[in-house]
Design an enzyme around this catalytic site. Structure first.
Site, PDB file in Angstrom:
ATOM      1  N   ASN A  55       0.863  -1.181   0.000  1.00 23.77           N
ATOM      2  CA  ASN A  55       0.000   0.000   0.000  1.00 23.77           C
ATOM      3  C   ASN A  55       0.904   1.238   0.000  1.00 23.77           C
ATOM      4  OD1 ASN A  55      -1.819   2.022   0.537  1.00 23.77           O
ATOM      5  ND2 ASN A  55      -2.461   1.241   2.544  1.00 23.77           N
ATOM      6  N   LYS A  81      -0.034   4.295  -0.063  1.00 23.94           N
ATOM      7  CA  LYS A  81      -0.669   5.442   0.620  1.00 23.94           C
ATOM      8  C   LYS A  81      -0.412   6.717  -0.202  1.00 23.94           C
ATOM      9  CE  LYS A  81      -0.255   2.950   4.899  1.00 23.94           C
ATOM     10  NZ  LYS A  81      -0.119   2.959   6.345  1.00 23.94           N
ATOM     11  N   HIS A 105      -9.635   0.644   4.992  1.00 26.49           N
ATOM     12  CA  HIS A 105      -8.344   0.904   5.636  1.00 26.49           C
ATOM     13  C   HIS A 105      -8.542   1.848   6.821  1.00 26.49           C
ATOM     14  CE1 HIS A 105      -4.269   2.234   6.393  1.00 26.49           C
ATOM     15  NE2 HIS A 105      -3.896   1.102   5.833  1.00 26.49           N
ATOM     16  N   GLU A 147      -6.884   4.251   7.940  1.00 31.20           N
ATOM     17  CA  GLU A 147      -6.685   5.689   7.710  1.00 31.20           C
ATOM     18  C   GLU A 147      -7.940   6.310   7.088  1.00 31.20           C
ATOM     19  OE1 GLU A 147      -2.955   5.241   5.677  1.00 31.20           O
ATOM     20  OE2 GLU A 147      -2.042   4.685   7.591  1.00 31.20           O
ATOM     21  N   GLU A 186      -5.248  -5.389  10.530  1.00 29.72           N
ATOM     22  CA  GLU A 186      -4.240  -4.354  10.756  1.00 29.72           C
ATOM     23  C   GLU A 186      -4.563  -3.579  12.025  1.00 29.72           C
ATOM     24  OE1 GLU A 186      -2.301  -3.277   6.735  1.00 29.72           O
ATOM     25  OE2 GLU A 186      -4.062  -2.023   6.957  1.00 29.72           O
ATOM     26  N   GLY A 193       2.353   1.927  10.764  1.00 33.71           N
ATOM     27  CA  GLY A 193       3.279   3.045  10.589  1.00 33.71           C
ATOM     28  C   GLY A 193       3.979   3.468  11.872  1.00 33.71           C
ATOM     29  N   SER A 251       3.452  -2.440  10.310  1.00 33.23           N
ATOM     30  CA  SER A 251       4.906  -2.428  10.490  1.00 33.23           C
ATOM     31  C   SER A 251       5.603  -3.730  10.115  1.00 33.23           C
ATOM     32  CB  SER A 251       5.260  -2.006  11.930  1.00 33.23           C
ATOM     33  OG  SER A 251       4.796  -0.697  12.179  1.00 33.23           O
TER      34      SER A 251
HETATM   35  P1  PGA Z   1       2.734   0.031   7.663  1.00 35.28           P
HETATM   36  O1  PGA Z   1       1.279   0.197   7.003  1.00 35.28           O
HETATM   37  O2  PGA Z   1       3.378  -1.173   7.055  1.00 35.28           O
HETATM   38  O3  PGA Z   1       3.450   1.301   7.352  1.00 35.28           O
HETATM   39  O4  PGA Z   1       2.518  -0.147   9.145  1.00 35.28           O
HETATM   40  C1  PGA Z   1       0.453  -0.916   6.782  1.00 35.28           C
HETATM   41  C2  PGA Z   1      -0.866  -0.471   6.211  1.00 35.28           C
HETATM   42  O5  PGA Z   1      -1.400   0.553   6.636  1.00 35.28           O
HETATM   43  O6  PGA Z   1      -1.418  -1.147   5.320  1.00 35.28           O
END
Ligand code: PGA
Length: 243
Positions: free
Chosen positions: A10, A12, A94, A96, A163, A169, A199
């Site tokens: 992803n 983002k 997601h 976010e 997640e 993140g 992560s």
């Molecule tokens: P990350 O994000 O690997 O930076 O933790 C994962 C995601 O949001 O899909």
């Protein structure tokens, strides 16, 4: 049973149209070099969507789209825009988008139903914030049940990603024990391929993929550098032949 894991990246709000092209070319070469023959899913930003021609099985998906063919939905893209690049994969739910953009479960469920109707492969994300995790296992279970409300969990093109919000993140990965425990809960609610995200990076992907009941990884930060993505694919490929 196949030991194949589903690996997805992803982007983002990272990478431009030009850098995405370079990334896809490098990934295509890298996948051939390491003999990675499975599909890899990439979710670039909307401005970088394209029908890339690659020798490796790189499948491009949209990070978001509106449940419409076209219309008056300022700032959104619909089926017509995705169709231009033959995109048939979408990320829905997601954290976010849930927590920063304020998407409600009702809207997410509507989006899901609509893209299911179009026959899309849907990567559907669920996961609890820290305060819910701290409230204990039953609170987490209830939270995840709510995030599956209105979702057809039997849809054959559904891939679920667990997640935990506190691991996204932050550099803080959930422990293998916690992933295993939570995946078991989710598998009882929805028997579809289940990825872990939060992560994941070259130094921990092996232990994540070895978790019983983990069918792959959805990776943000550590996948934005193509060499790091290729290292993770190489580890996944190695695990496949080990078993
Ligand atoms: P990350 O994000 O690997 O930076 O933790 C994962 C995601 O949001 O899909």
């Amino acid at each position: 049973m196949s030991n194949h894991k589903i690996i997805a990246s992803n982007f983002k709000t990272n990478h431009t149209r030009a850098s995405t092209r370079d990334y896809v070319e490098a990934l295509d070469r890298g996948m051939r070099d390491i003999g990675y023959s499975e599909e890899v899913f990439l979710f670039p930003p909307a401005t970088a969507l394209d029908a890339f021609e690659t020798e490796s099985a790189i499948r491009i998906g949209a990070q978001n789209a509106y449940p419409t063919v076209k219309g008056s939905f300022t700032g959104e893209i619909g089926l017509e825009q995705l169709g231009e690049f033959a995109i048939e994969t979408v990320l829905i739910g997601h954290s976010e988008r849930r927590h920063i953009l304020g998407e409600s479960q009702a809207f997410i469920a509507k989006k899901f139903a609509w893209f299911k109707e179009q026959g899309f492969t849907i990567f559907y994300c669920i996961g609890e914030p820290l305060e819910v995790r701290e409230a204990g296992d039953e609170a987490v279970r209830r939270y995840l049940v709510e995030q599956l409300e209105g979702i057809d969990t039997g849809y054959e093109k559904l891939v679920v990603a667990y997640e935990p919000v506190w691991a996204i993140g932050t550099g803080k990965t959930a422990t293998p024990e916690l992933i295993e425990k939570t995946h078991a809960v989710i598998k009882r609610l929805c028997d579809r391929p289940l990825l872990y995200g939060g992560s994941v990076k070259p130094s921990n992907i092996e232990e994540v993929l070895k978790v019983p009941g983990c069918d792959g990884a959805l990776i943000g930060t550590a996948s934005w550098e193509v060499s790091s993505m290729i290292s993770m694919l190489e580890i996944s490929e190695k695990l496949k032949t080990e078993n």
